[in-house]
Design a protein around this motif. Structure first.
Motif, PDB file in Angstrom:
ATOM      1  N   ASP A  71       1.245  -4.621  -1.955  1.00 57.79           N
ATOM      2  CA  ASP A  71       0.443  -4.567  -3.190  1.00 57.79           C
ATOM      3  C   ASP A  71      -0.376  -3.279  -3.237  1.00 57.79           C
ATOM      4  N   LEU A  72      -1.030  -2.971  -2.128  1.00 58.79           N
ATOM      5  CA  LEU A  72      -1.880  -1.786  -2.077  1.00 58.79           C
ATOM      6  C   LEU A  72      -1.070  -0.504  -2.230  1.00 58.79           C
ATOM      7  N   ASN A  73       0.110  -0.456  -1.635  1.00 54.19           N
ATOM      8  CA  ASN A  73       0.957   0.726  -1.782  1.00 54.19           C
ATOM      9  C   ASN A  73       1.421   0.891  -3.226  1.00 54.19           C
ATOM     10  N   LYS A  74       1.724  -0.220  -3.883  1.00 54.16           N
ATOM     11  CA  LYS A  74       2.122  -0.172  -5.295  1.00 54.16           C
ATOM     12  C   LYS A  74       0.961   0.347  -6.149  1.00 54.16           C
ATOM     13  N   GLU A  75      -0.231  -0.126  -5.861  1.00 52.35           N
ATOM     14  CA  GLU A  75      -1.399   0.299  -6.635  1.00 52.35           C
ATOM     15  C   GLU A  75      -1.759   1.755  -6.352  1.00 52.35           C
ATOM     16  N   GLU A  76      -1.465   2.228  -5.140  1.00 50.16           N
ATOM     17  CA  GLU A  76      -1.697   3.647  -4.854  1.00 50.16           C
ATOM     18  C   GLU A  76      -0.779   4.501  -5.727  1.00 50.16           C
ATOM     19  N   SER A  77       0.438   4.056  -5.881  1.00 46.94           N
ATOM     20  CA  SER A  77       1.385   4.753  -6.750  1.00 46.94           C
ATOM     21  C   SER A  77       0.890   4.740  -8.196  1.00 46.94           C
ATOM     22  N   GLN A  94     -11.589   5.462  -4.725  1.00 50.90           N
ATOM     23  CA  GLN A  94     -12.521   5.106  -3.649  1.00 50.90           C
ATOM     24  C   GLN A  94     -12.476   3.608  -3.375  1.00 50.90           C
ATOM     25  N   LYS A  95     -12.397   2.810  -4.431  1.00 44.47           N
ATOM     26  CA  LYS A  95     -12.302   1.350  -4.264  1.00 44.47           C
ATOM     27  C   LYS A  95     -10.999   0.991  -3.559  1.00 44.47           C
ATOM     28  N   TRP A  96      -9.914   1.697  -3.921  1.00 45.67           N
ATOM     29  CA  TRP A  96      -8.629   1.460  -3.278  1.00 45.67           C
ATOM     30  C   TRP A  96      -8.732   1.792  -1.790  1.00 45.67           C
TER      31      TRP A  96
END
Length: 154
Positions: A71-77, A94-96
């Protein structure tokens, strides 16, 4: 749709000015980042960006147990795409980063806990074996200490 001749990407201030100019004009199309876009499509793009931002924020609001690294990698993209589109999302980045660090710490801590639990299990088995050996030695010592009776000899 026609692209600008020099392939120049406008700064965010220029993008904003173009965007504001496009909203004040009653033309059917506007130029955004060198592309002709229908005013109605422009509104759809804004709505799409807002939806993406809201989904990203909603994801980052989840607890680290609910979030996966995937999920986090997808949101980084997604953050990268929003940045490329000209949105200033440094605050969200920053929140990520905080969420990612928490998730990574949770992963490392979980691995360490499993490692320690395995060590405890092995030591309990070893201790159980030692206790059994001690019990057997005490029993053997007791037999060796006991007096030999007449009946044992005869």
């Amino acid at each position: 749709m026609s692209k600008k001749e020099n392939n120049y990407v406008l700064s965010k201030d220029e993008d904003l000015k173009l965007f504001e100019d496009s909203l004040s004009e009653d033309e059917e199309t506007v130029e955004v980042n060198g592309f002709e876009v229908l005013v109605s499509q422009n509104q759809q793009l804004k709505n799409a960006f807002i939806d993406v931002l809201l989904n990203l924020i909603e994801t980052l609001c989840q607890s680290t147990t609910e979030l996966s690294l995937e999920d986090l990698n997808k949101e980084e993209s997604t953050l990268f795409d929003l940045t490329r589109a000209g949105l200033e999302v440094g605050w969200l980045r920053q929140k990520w980063d905080v969420a990612y660090l928490k998730k990574e710490k949770q992963r490392v801590t979980g691995a360490r806990i499993r490692e320690l639990e395995e060590q405890v299990r092995k030591r309990k088995l070893s201790l159980s074996d030692l206790e059994s050996d001690l019990k057997n030695e005490k029993a053997a010592a007791l037999v060796a200490k006991s007096r030999t009776g007449f009946r044992d000899i005869v």
